[in-house]
Structure formats: structure tokens, C-alpha cells
Scaffold this motif. Structure first.
Motif, short mmCIF file in Angstrom:
data_model
loop_
_atom_site.label_atom_id
_atom_site.label_comp_id
_atom_site.label_asym_id
_atom_site.label_seq_id
_atom_site.Cartn_x
_atom_site.Cartn_y
_atom_site.Cartn_z
N ARG A 1 0.84 -1.19 0.00
CA ARG A 1 0.00 0.00 0.00
C ARG A 1 0.88 1.24 0.00
O ARG A 1 0.67 2.16 -0.75
N GLY A 2 1.90 1.23 0.86
CA GLY A 2 2.76 2.40 1.01
C GLY A 2 2.16 3.41 1.97
O GLY A 2 1.10 3.18 2.57
N ASP A 3 2.86 4.50 2.14
CA ASP A 3 2.40 5.60 2.99
C ASP A 3 2.47 6.86 2.17
O ASP A 3 3.34 7.00 1.31
N LEU A 4 1.62 7.80 2.48
CA LEU A 4 1.68 9.06 1.73
C LEU A 4 2.72 9.99 2.35
O LEU A 4 2.84 10.04 3.57
N PRO A 5 3.46 10.73 1.51
CA PRO A 5 4.34 11.73 2.09
C PRO A 5 3.46 12.71 2.87
O PRO A 5 2.41 13.12 2.36
N HIS B 1 0.73 -3.92 12.29
CA HIS B 1 0.90 -2.63 11.61
C HIS B 1 0.47 -1.51 12.56
O HIS B 1 -0.53 -1.66 13.27
N PRO B 2 1.20 -0.39 12.57
CA PRO B 2 0.86 0.68 13.54
C PRO B 2 -0.58 1.19 13.41
O PRO B 2 -1.15 1.67 14.39
N PHE C 1 22.46 3.69 16.25
CA PHE C 1 21.27 3.70 17.11
C PHE C 1 20.32 4.84 16.78
O PHE C 1 19.10 4.64 16.70
N THR C 2 20.86 6.03 16.53
CA THR C 2 19.99 7.19 16.29
C THR C 2 19.13 6.95 15.06
O THR C 2 17.92 7.20 15.07
N GLN C 3 19.78 6.44 14.02
CA GLN C 3 19.06 6.18 12.77
C GLN C 3 18.00 5.08 12.97
O GLN C 3 16.86 5.20 12.53
N LEU C 4 18.40 4.03 13.68
CA LEU C 4 17.48 2.92 13.91
C LEU C 4 16.27 3.38 14.72
O LEU C 4 15.13 3.03 14.41
N ALA C 5 16.52 4.20 15.74
CA ALA C 5 15.43 4.68 16.59
C ALA C 5 14.47 5.54 15.76
O ALA C 5 13.24 5.44 15.89
N SER D 1 12.48 3.28 13.46
CA SER D 1 11.54 2.44 14.20
C SER D 1 10.34 3.25 14.64
O SER D 1 9.20 2.78 14.58
N ASP D 2 10.58 4.51 15.04
CA ASP D 2 9.46 5.37 15.42
C ASP D 2 8.57 5.61 14.21
O ASP D 2 7.35 5.62 14.31
N ALA D 3 9.19 5.79 13.04
CA ALA D 3 8.41 6.11 11.84
C ALA D 3 7.58 4.91 11.37
O ALA D 3 6.45 5.07 10.92
#
Ligand code: FAD
Length: 282
Positions: free
Chosen positions: A102-106, A146-147, A207-211, A214-216
Motif C-alpha cells: 500500500r505504502g504511505d503518503l508523504p 501494523h501501527p 542507534f539514532t538512525q534505527l530509533a 523504528s518510530d516512523a
């Protein structure tokens, strides 16, 4: 373990680079990773088609290199005609495998009105309607759900819809909790979902990039792991070494527990994936 693994599907995910430097990195990574003879390389497709041309360019380069390639294709923000045009292009250049999303919209684009297909099951249906059994179709699966899912059961029911529409196999969102994956497989079995569900593996390098990722995307970094990684501060070497240990152990558990393969989110870098690969003696 060696013999069993020969029956499994191992694949590598790439993203289309933006710059010449990025293109050089990609080519270097592919040069090293292709020696492992993965089943395929997949190439991501930016939200709302934002990388459309760059995805095409990367896919075409891989085809020229005679590498089996599976482009990702997302349907949200696109019209049915645009999707059909892309499918025709991929068919014409010899693509036989797709990752249908499906994807996500910008955010803030208001592109939602452009979508003729609102969910991945509709995209799978369209591909099978136009090109019956002509593409091997991968779909996304979410062992930690899925979130946006209203409930775990509802998410599983929708996953079943994608399979019923004609998905051949699935790749999961990354996770660091093997039990979530095995529970997800049990639930799928109860729903008579019998396609291979390959774990998506995200090496831990930063870690910063992964966090942020993961949040996104709603992937969970367990608290104990987050705390350990945070504790290393800016010491990237320590993060990589600890992260590799954790991900290698995760992969071992997954393969021993019957996972039908592994799909590596390479982030266009060969080394983190190869370190895991070699440790697993794949
Ligand atoms: P869907 O399967 O449509 O599900 C999305 C949500 O809607 C879920 O909450 C689900 O429960 C619900 N749902 C599903 N079907 C229905 C229905 N018929 N009616 C009502 N609700 C429904 N994103 C990109 O932009 N580009 C990429 O290249 C990309 N590659 C990915 C690769 C993998 C392996 C994975 C796991 C994800 C990838 N993503 C990519 C992210 C993905 O686009 C997002 O997670 C997106 O939010 C959901 O896509 P989906 O295909 O899983 O959607």
C-alpha cells in the motif's frame, strides 16, 4: 543447519540512491553481496511514488548486471492507470517478482485523493487480474502488527485478504523479538495462511538512525535493547559489535525455528549484512 538453509530464500533489499556518491555505494554493496547468490535483490519505492524514476534506474541497472530483481511498488497516491503503466514497464524489461505494498503518503501532500487502490490487497488483485500468475508477488507482514491496525486479529484478517488475492510469499517488517514472529506464524497457520513468511532483518549499525526509523514505521526496539544501545553513546564500533551479536542470535533462532529464509534490509551497505551472513555460515 547448512543443508536446510539451502532450501531457504535469502534476499537483499536496496534503496535507490539520490546522488552519484550514493550510486557508487550501491554498486559497491551489490558487487560484494551478489557473490552470496541471493534469490533476489529488491528495490524500494518512495512514498507516493517519490522515487519512481530512481527506482526504475536502479532496477534497470540491476537487470543489466543480470541480477534477479524485485521492485517494490506501492499503490497509495497513484491512479490505477499509473500502476498499470508501471506493471507493463516491469513486464517488458523482464521483471518476474514484485513486492506489492500500500505504502504511505508523504505527509501533508493531500495525495490521498489520487489513489484508486486503497490497500495492498487491491494492488495484488490488480496484478493477478492483468498478469495472472506472471509475477511472483511478495507482500508485507507485521509480526508486531501494523501501527494503524485497529486490532491484532483485524490485521491478521487483512493479511489473509492479501494472500487470498494472490500473494505468493511475504516479507516481514523488522523486529528484534523472535517470539512475536513465531506467534504470528502460529496465528497465520490457524487462519490457513500457508505462504512462506520470511523475516525482514535490520542489522544494527547506528542507534539514532534505527530509533528514528523504528518510530516512523512502528517497529519495536525492546526496552532492554534500546537501553543497551543508548548506553554506548557515540561509540559506533561498540554499537555495531553488540548489534551484530544480537541480530546474529536472532537469525539463528529464526532459522532453527523454521523461518523459510531471511530478507536483509541492507541500507546499501554490504558489511553489516555480510558480518551476519558469515557468522551464520549461510
Ligand atoms: P496494507 O496491507 O494495505 O495494510 C495497511 C493497513 O491497513 C494495516 O493497518 C492493515 O491492517 C489495514 N488494511 C489492510 N487491508 C485493508 C483493507 N482491505 N481494508 C481496510 N484496512 C485494511 N513503504 C514504501 O513506501 N516503499 C517501500 O518500498 C516499502 N517497502 C516495504 C517492504 C516491506 C517488506 C515492508 C514490511 C514494508 C515496506 N514499506 C514500504 C512500508 C509499507 O508501505 C507501510 O508499512 C504501509 O503503511 C503499509 O503497507 P502494506 O502494504 O502493509 O499495507
Amino acid at each position: 543447519m547448512q543443508r536446510d538453509n539451502q532450501q531457504k530464500t535469502f534476499s537483499f533489499e536496496l534503496f535507490p540512491p539520490k546522488t552519484e556518491r550514493g550510486q557508487e555505494n550501491l554498486q559497491k554493496a551489490v558487487g560484494e553481496l551478489r557473490a552470496k547468490q541471493p534469490a533476489f535483490f529488491s528495490v524500494t519505492y518512495g512514498a507516493g511514488g517519490s522515487t519512481r524514476q530512481r527506482t526504475f534506474d536502479t532496477v534497470e541497472w540491476l537487470i543489466e548486471e543480470q541480477i534477479t530483481t524485485a521492485p517494490h511498488l506501492s499503490c497509495i497516491g497513484a491512479s490505477r492507470d499509473e500502476i498499470l503503466e508501471i506493471l507493463a514497464h516491469y513486464k517488458a524489461i523482464g521483471i518476474r517478482r514484485l513486492v506489492a505494498l500500500r505504502g504511505d503518503l508523504p505527509s501533508g501532500t493531500g495525495m490521498g485523493e489520487l489513489s484508486d487502490l486503497g490497500h495492498a490487497n487491491q494492488l495484488v488483485e490488480l496484478i493477478q487480474e492483468r498478469y495472472p500468475q506472471q509475477f511472483h508477488i511478495e507482500v508485507a507482514a507485521y509480526p508486531e502488527f501494523h501501527p494503524q491496525a485497529s486490532s491484532a486479529q483485524q490485521d491478521l484478517n487483512y493479511f489473509k485478504l492479501k494472500v487470498a488475492a494472490g500473494a505468493d510469499s511475504a516479507i516481514t517488517q523488522y523486529f528484534y523479538n523472535a517470539d512475536a514472529y513465531f506467534r504470528f506464524l502460529d496465528s497465520c497457520q490457524q487462519l490457513q495462511i500457508d505462504i512462506p513468511i520470511v523475516p525482514g532483518i535490520m542489522p544494527i549499525t547506528n542507534f539514532t538512525q534505527l530509533a528514528r526509523f523504528s518510530d516512523a514505521c512502528g517497529a519495536e526496539i525492546p526496552r532492554w535493547l534500546r537501553k543497551r544501545l543508548e548506553g554506548f553513546g557515540e561509540d559506533l564500533e561498540a554499537i555495531r559489535s553488540y548489534g551484530a551479536e544480537i541480530v546474529i542470535r536472532l537469525c539463528e533462532r529464526l532459522l532453527e525455528g523454521g523461518a523459510p529464509g531471511l530478507h536483509f534490509y541492507t541500507m546499501n551497505q554490504a558489511k553489516p549484512t555480510l558480518d551476519i551472513w558469515h557468522a551464520l555460515s549461510l
